[in-house]
Write a protein that holds these residues in place. Structure first.
Motif, PDB file in Angstrom:
ATOM      1  N   MET A   8       0.848  -1.178   0.000  1.00 34.64           N
ATOM      2  CA  MET A   8       0.000   0.000   0.000  1.00 34.64           C
ATOM      3  C   MET A   8       0.887   1.233   0.000  1.00 34.64           C
ATOM      4  N   ARG A   9       0.758   2.055  -1.034  1.00 34.76           N
ATOM      5  CA  ARG A   9       1.560   3.257  -1.180  1.00 34.76           C
ATOM      6  C   ARG A   9       0.671   4.492  -1.185  1.00 34.76           C
ATOM      7  N   ASN A  10       1.277   5.623  -0.870  1.00 41.61           N
ATOM      8  CA  ASN A  10       0.550   6.886  -0.819  1.00 41.61           C
ATOM      9  C   ASN A  10      -0.746   6.730  -0.029  1.00 41.61           C
ATOM     10  N   LEU A  11      -0.617   6.208   1.157  1.00 43.15           N
ATOM     11  CA  LEU A  11      -1.789   5.941   1.988  1.00 43.15           C
ATOM     12  C   LEU A  11      -2.508   7.221   2.365  1.00 43.15           C
ATOM     13  N   LYS A  12      -3.811   7.122   2.431  1.00 42.80           N
ATOM     14  CA  LYS A  12      -4.678   8.245   2.747  1.00 42.80           C
ATOM     15  C   LYS A  12      -5.476   7.938   4.005  1.00 42.80           C
ATOM     16  N   PRO A  13      -5.918   8.966   4.721  1.00 40.84           N
ATOM     17  CA  PRO A  13      -6.733   8.711   5.918  1.00 40.84           C
ATOM     18  C   PRO A  13      -7.947   7.825   5.635  1.00 40.84           C
ATOM     19  N   GLU A  14      -8.519   7.939   4.447  1.00 43.73           N
ATOM     20  CA  GLU A  14      -9.681   7.134   4.097  1.00 43.73           C
ATOM     21  C   GLU A  14      -9.351   5.662   3.866  1.00 43.73           C
ATOM     22  N   ASP A  15      -8.066   5.292   3.911  1.00 39.29           N
ATOM     23  CA  ASP A  15      -7.665   3.893   3.855  1.00 39.29           C
ATOM     24  C   ASP A  15      -7.706   3.229   5.224  1.00 39.29           C
ATOM     25  N   THR A  16      -7.963   3.993   6.250  1.00 45.23           N
ATOM     26  CA  THR A  16      -7.991   3.463   7.607  1.00 45.23           C
ATOM     27  C   THR A  16      -9.098   2.432   7.771  1.00 45.23           C
ATOM     28  N   GLY A  17      -8.744   1.269   8.313  1.00 41.53           N
ATOM     29  CA  GLY A  17      -9.728   0.235   8.542  1.00 41.53           C
ATOM     30  C   GLY A  17      -9.084  -1.097   8.846  1.00 41.53           C
ATOM     31  N   GLU A  18      -9.903  -2.114   8.913  1.00 42.00           N
ATOM     32  CA  GLU A  18      -9.455  -3.469   9.172  1.00 42.00           C
ATOM     33  C   GLU A  18      -9.313  -4.199   7.840  1.00 42.00           C
ATOM     34  N   TYR A  19      -8.159  -4.809   7.604  1.00 45.14           N
ATOM     35  CA  TYR A  19      -7.867  -5.483   6.342  1.00 45.14           C
ATOM     36  C   TYR A  19      -7.845  -6.988   6.541  1.00 45.14           C
ATOM     37  N   TYR A  20      -8.528  -7.705   5.657  1.00 49.21           N
ATOM     38  CA  TYR A  20      -8.669  -9.150   5.734  1.00 49.21           C
ATOM     39  C   TYR A  20      -8.249  -9.798   4.424  1.00 49.21           C
ATOM     40  N   CYS A  21      -7.724 -11.005   4.506  1.00 46.22           N
ATOM     41  CA  CYS A  21      -7.490 -11.799   3.307  1.00 46.22           C
ATOM     42  C   CYS A  21      -8.377 -13.033   3.334  1.00 46.22           C
ATOM     43  N   THR A  22      -8.722 -13.518   2.140  1.00 54.19           N
ATOM     44  CA  THR A  22      -9.596 -14.674   2.030  1.00 54.19           C
ATOM     45  C   THR A  22      -9.288 -15.443   0.759  1.00 54.19           C
ATOM     46  N   ASP A  23      -9.477 -16.752   0.819  1.00 52.05           N
ATOM     47  CA  ASP A  23      -9.374 -17.589  -0.369  1.00 52.05           C
ATOM     48  C   ASP A  23     -10.751 -17.929  -0.918  1.00 52.05           C
ATOM     49  N   GLY A  24     -11.771 -17.313  -0.358  1.00 53.49           N
ATOM     50  CA  GLY A  24     -13.141 -17.565  -0.732  1.00 53.49           C
ATOM     51  C   GLY A  24     -13.878 -18.415   0.270  1.00 53.49           C
ATOM     52  N   ASP A  25     -13.151 -19.209   1.035  1.00 50.93           N
ATOM     53  CA  ASP A  25     -13.730 -20.067   2.070  1.00 50.93           C
ATOM     54  C   ASP A  25     -13.261 -19.683   3.471  1.00 50.93           C
ATOM     55  N   HIS A  26     -12.005 -19.324   3.595  1.00 53.24           N
ATOM     56  CA  HIS A  26     -11.409 -18.976   4.870  1.00 53.24           C
ATOM     57  C   HIS A  26     -11.102 -17.488   4.921  1.00 53.24           C
ATOM     58  N   TRP A  27     -11.208 -16.933   6.110  1.00 55.45           N
ATOM     59  CA  TRP A  27     -10.872 -15.542   6.362  1.00 55.45           C
ATOM     60  C   TRP A  27      -9.872 -15.462   7.507  1.00 55.45           C
ATOM     61  N   GLY A  28      -8.946 -14.533   7.401  1.00 57.71           N
ATOM     62  CA  GLY A  28      -8.047 -14.272   8.502  1.00 57.71           C
ATOM     63  C   GLY A  28      -8.728 -13.446   9.571  1.00 57.71           C
ATOM     64  N   GLN A  29      -8.003 -13.162  10.622  1.00 61.96           N
ATOM     65  CA  GLN A  29      -8.554 -12.416  11.750  1.00 61.96           C
ATOM     66  C   GLN A  29      -8.533 -10.913  11.523  1.00 61.96           C
ATOM     67  N   GLY A  30      -7.814 -10.473  10.513  1.00 60.65           N
ATOM     68  CA  GLY A  30      -7.730  -9.070  10.181  1.00 60.65           C
ATOM     69  C   GLY A  30      -6.518  -8.394  10.792  1.00 60.65           C
ATOM     70  N   THR A  31      -6.075  -7.333  10.145  1.00 56.53           N
ATOM     71  CA  THR A  31      -5.005  -6.506  10.669  1.00 56.53           C
ATOM     72  C   THR A  31      -5.400  -5.046  10.474  1.00 56.53           C
ATOM     73  N   ARG A  32      -5.164  -4.249  11.488  1.00 56.99           N
ATOM     74  CA  ARG A  32      -5.644  -2.872  11.510  1.00 56.99           C
ATOM     75  C   ARG A  32      -4.646  -1.932  10.861  1.00 56.99           C
ATOM     76  N   VAL A  33      -5.141  -1.083   9.973  1.00 57.68           N
ATOM     77  CA  VAL A  33      -4.352  -0.046   9.339  1.00 57.68           C
ATOM     78  C   VAL A  33      -4.937   1.299   9.728  1.00 57.68           C
ATOM     79  N   THR A  34      -4.102   2.156  10.269  1.00 54.97           N
ATOM     80  CA  THR A  34      -4.529   3.495  10.644  1.00 54.97           C
ATOM     81  C   THR A  34      -3.628   4.507   9.966  1.00 54.97           C
ATOM     82  N   VAL A  35      -4.230   5.386   9.191  1.00 54.52           N
ATOM     83  CA  VAL A  35      -3.497   6.434   8.484  1.00 54.52           C
ATOM     84  C   VAL A  35      -3.924   7.763   9.083  1.00 54.52           C
ATOM     85  N   SER A  36      -3.024   8.375   9.811  1.00 46.92           N
ATOM     86  CA  SER A  36      -3.376   9.584  10.545  1.00 46.92           C
ATOM     87  C   SER A  36      -2.134  10.388  10.844  1.00 46.92           C
ATOM     88  N   THR A  37      -2.329  11.683  10.985  1.00 44.81           N
ATOM     89  CA  THR A  37      -1.258  12.568  11.442  1.00 44.81           C
ATOM     90  C   THR A  37      -1.146  12.518  12.950  1.00 44.81           C
TER      91      THR A  37
END
Length: 112
Positions: A83-112
């Motif tokens: 993720m490049r040139n991150l913006k505040p609106e990119d802030t959130g919980e990010y998940y990966c999935t293979d269509g059947d399984h989901w991870g627990q998520g990882t938090r991304v916070t873009v802020s001054t």
């Protein structure tokens, strides 16, 4: 037990970069096609990026097109989201999935 585990989230300033990892663990010989999704505060979960099992096809949502890059390292059973040139609106919980399984998520916070 097959699992997907996300990592790499954290706090960054606008304009900075961050790389997330999605690692397949447990009873698996590899990692197949993977999508990244995110859930922004107060919003529904949305699709972000996709990579095919071979890496030959990658697609992105309009919101991240040109800024995010999805890639894979099959020997490490890992899919990355650069993720490049991150913006505040990119802030959130990010998940990966293979269509059947989901991870627990990882938090991304873009802020001054």
């Amino acid at each position: 037990q097959y699992q997907l585990v996300e990592s790499g989230g954290g706090l960054v300033q606008p304009g900075e970069s961050l790389t997330l990892s999605c690692v397949a663990s447990g009873s698996t010989s590899g990692i197949g096609r993977i999508s990244w999704h995110r859930q922004l505060p107060g919003q529904e979960r949305e699709w972000v990026a996709f990579i095919s099992d071979t890496g030959g096809t990658t697609t992105y949502s309009q919101a991240v097109q040109g800024r995010f890059t999805i890639s894979r390292a099959n020997a490490k059973k890992t899919v990355f989201l650069e993720m490049r040139n991150l913006k505040p609106e990119d802030t959130g919980e990010y998940y990966c999935t293979d269509g059947d399984h989901w991870g627990q998520g990882t938090r991304v916070t873009v802020s001054t």
